[in-house]
Design a protein around this motif. Structure first.
Motif, PDB file in Angstrom:
ATOM      1  N   ILE A 155       0.839  -1.205   0.000  1.00 13.06           N
ATOM      2  CA  ILE A 155       0.000   0.000   0.000  1.00 13.06           C
ATOM      3  C   ILE A 155       0.871   1.252   0.000  1.00 13.06           C
ATOM      4  O   ILE A 155       0.641   2.189  -0.774  1.00 13.06           O
ATOM      5  N   THR A 156       1.872   1.256   0.853  1.00 13.17           N
ATOM      6  CA  THR A 156       2.773   2.409   0.947  1.00 13.17           C
ATOM      7  C   THR A 156       3.449   2.680  -0.390  1.00 13.17           C
ATOM      8  O   THR A 156       3.593   3.831  -0.812  1.00 13.17           O
ATOM      9  N   ASP A 157       3.834   1.608  -1.078  1.00 17.68           N
ATOM     10  CA  ASP A 157       4.491   1.746  -2.381  1.00 17.68           C
ATOM     11  C   ASP A 157       3.541   2.358  -3.404  1.00 17.68           C
ATOM     12  O   ASP A 157       3.938   3.246  -4.181  1.00 17.68           O
ATOM     13  N   GLN A 158       2.281   1.921  -3.402  1.00 21.50           N
ATOM     14  CA  GLN A 158       1.326   2.443  -4.374  1.00 21.50           C
ATOM     15  C   GLN A 158       0.961   3.897  -4.075  1.00 21.50           C
ATOM     16  O   GLN A 158       0.802   4.698  -4.994  1.00 21.50           O
ATOM     17  N   VAL A 159       0.839   4.234  -2.798  1.00 23.88           N
ATOM     18  CA  VAL A 159       0.582   5.627  -2.429  1.00 23.88           C
ATOM     19  C   VAL A 159       1.746   6.507  -2.882  1.00 23.88           C
ATOM     20  O   VAL A 159       1.553   7.603  -3.423  1.00 23.88           O
ATOM     21  N   ARG A 160       2.960   6.000  -2.695  1.00 23.32           N
ATOM     22  CA  ARG A 160       4.157   6.749  -3.116  1.00 23.32           C
ATOM     23  C   ARG A 160       4.132   7.006  -4.622  1.00 23.32           C
ATOM     24  O   ARG A 160       4.424   8.115  -5.076  1.00 23.32           O
ATOM     25  N   ARG A 161       3.758   5.994  -5.399  1.00 20.72           N
ATOM     26  CA  ARG A 161       3.714   6.144  -6.856  1.00 20.72           C
ATOM     27  C   ARG A 161       2.689   7.200  -7.272  1.00 20.72           C
ATOM     28  O   ARG A 161       2.925   7.983  -8.192  1.00 20.72           O
ATOM     29  N   VAL A 162       1.556   7.222  -6.587  1.00 21.14           N
ATOM     30  CA  VAL A 162       0.520   8.209  -6.899  1.00 21.14           C
ATOM     31  C   VAL A 162       1.001   9.616  -6.563  1.00 21.14           C
ATOM     32  O   VAL A 162       0.806  10.562  -7.331  1.00 21.14           O
ATOM     33  N   VAL A 163       1.644   9.763  -5.416  1.00 23.28           N
ATOM     34  CA  VAL A 163       2.167  11.071  -5.002  1.00 23.28           C
ATOM     35  C   VAL A 163       3.228  11.548  -5.991  1.00 23.28           C
ATOM     36  O   VAL A 163       3.277  12.736  -6.352  1.00 23.28           O
ATOM     37  N   GLU A 164       4.074  10.627  -6.464  1.00 28.97           N
ATOM     38  CA  GLU A 164       5.115  10.981  -7.428  1.00 28.97           C
ATOM     39  C   GLU A 164       4.541  11.429  -8.769  1.00 28.97           C
ATOM     40  O   GLU A 164       5.195  12.143  -9.530  1.00 28.97           O
ATOM     41  N   MET A 165       3.285  11.028  -9.035  1.00 27.44           N
ATOM     42  CA  MET A 165       2.625  11.467 -10.263  1.00 27.44           C
ATOM     43  C   MET A 165       2.037  12.868 -10.114  1.00 27.44           C
ATOM     44  O   MET A 165       1.473  13.426 -11.063  1.00 27.44           O
ATOM     45  N   GLY A 166       2.154  13.446  -8.909  1.00 29.09           N
ATOM     46  CA  GLY A 166       1.722  14.819  -8.709  1.00 29.09           C
ATOM     47  C   GLY A 166       0.408  14.997  -7.981  1.00 29.09           C
ATOM     48  O   GLY A 166      -0.133  16.108  -7.944  1.00 29.09           O
ATOM     49  N   PHE A 167      -0.106  13.928  -7.388  1.00 25.47           N
ATOM     50  CA  PHE A 167      -1.372  14.020  -6.664  1.00 25.47           C
ATOM     51  C   PHE A 167      -1.131  14.300  -5.187  1.00 25.47           C
ATOM     52  O   PHE A 167      -0.172  13.805  -4.599  1.00 25.47           O
ATOM     53  N   SER A 168      -2.017  15.076  -4.592  1.00 31.75           N
ATOM     54  CA  SER A 168      -1.995  15.253  -3.136  1.00 31.75           C
ATOM     55  C   SER A 168      -3.227  14.559  -2.583  1.00 31.75           C
ATOM     56  O   SER A 168      -4.249  14.417  -3.268  1.00 31.75           O
TER      57      SER A 168
END
Length: 323
Positions: A155-168
């Protein structure tokens, strides 16, 4: 097997049939979980089935659900089914409407089978710690319940990927992006980005499109490729139009885009339009408005326009090849 041995299975089958299960439902349920034939009706089956009846699964709907998820009847009522069901009701903010809960259970029965303290509750807390709360949490759970049973590191990895795409996390698109990221392998997601780049889009333009419409990237590579070929090669859209309005690529090419394009092209060739419409606006029109504005008004040309519009239904191969 003697008469006493068959008595319990026969009574279980009769009990299920009385609840509205069809023969097929009973047979499929037994195939999934044979042990239910020897379960105690009053102590085991009835209270568990009542739990599902209370959320609106009754008669043939209950039979259909249990036929696919009969293993739930072997799960502890007090330690798992009831606690997990209460947690789900709280997350989903149901207010007496249990349709979303039923949908979640149909998508992922496993949310009821695990001890809630093992994964479900810790993962809810984990998402909340990342800012996914309230309606965002409810939406995410409805769309992708399996996320809540994953390992914390995943889960942490997927959240990180989303944040890296520019989402807050406070963005309403955050959970939609997380849903998209979580339902495909990283290499599949990367291939779709690469596909856009093969049509001339930059990485930043791909990110912009993903941020505007994460669901677009859940479309198949075939649909995305066909969409870009039609819009950019046949219709002549600049890529900046698709970056600005990625919703275009969500429409059915065969049933919406190509038929509407044919109609507009005929009207233009016959000089029947006082003002040439922007095809983007034409594309986004509700069906009724499009028909009224570009088909019904031109009675002298109605047959030709209708064939152009419905040609993909009348003769898909010939019409599409001629477009």
């Amino acid at each position: 097997m003697g008469a006493k041995d068959t008595k319990k299975p026969e009574s279980v089958v009769l009990f299920l049939r009385q609840l509205g299960f069809s023969e097929v439902h009973v047979r499929d349920a037994v195939r999934v979980s044979p042990q239910i034939l020897f379960a105690d009706i009053e102590k085991t089956l009835k209270p568990k089935l009542q739990l599902f009846q209370e959320i609106g699964l009754t008669g043939s709907d209950l039979g259909r659900f249990i036929s696919k998820n009969a293993s739930l009847l072997s799960v502890s009522l007090d330690r798992r089914l009831i606690p997990c069901m209460e947690i789900l009701k709280k997350i989903l903010s149901l207010n007496g409407d249990h349709r979303r809960l039923i949908l979640v259970l149909q998508r992922c029965k496993w949310v009821l089978t695990k001890v809630p303290e093992a994964r479900l509750l810790p993962n809810i807390s984990l998402f909340e710690s990342h800012g996914v709360v309230g309606s965002q949490l409810s939406t995410l759970f409805s769309r992708q319940p399996t996320l809540f049973l994953m390992r914390e590191s995943a889960i942490t990895d997927q959240v990180r990927r989303v944040v890296e795409m520019g989402f807050s996390a406070d963005s309403r698109m955050f959970v939609h992006a997380l849903h998209t990221i979580s339902c495909m392998k990283p290499e599949t997601f990367s291939r779709k980005f690469q596909l856009f780049q093969e049509f001339g889009f930059t990485k930043e333009e791909c990110k912009t499109m993903f941020k505007k419409m994460p669901v677009l990237f859940r479309c198949s590579e075939e649909k995305l490729k066909l969409g870009m070929e039609v819009f950019m090669d046949a219709i002549g859209f600049e890529k900046t139009v698709l970056v600005r309005r990625p919703t275009c690529l969500m429409y059915s090419i065969e049933k919406r885009v190509v038929p509407r394009y044919r109609v507009i092209e005929i009207l233009k060739s016959k000089r029947l339009l006082k003002k040439e419409p922007k095809f983007l606006e034409v594309l986004e029109m509700p069906e009724e408005k499009f028909v009224d504005k570009f088909l019904s008004r031109f009675k002298d040309d109605a047959e030709e326009l209708l064939i152009a519009y419905k040609g993909d239904v009348l003769d898909s191969s010939e019409e599409y090849e001629s477009s």
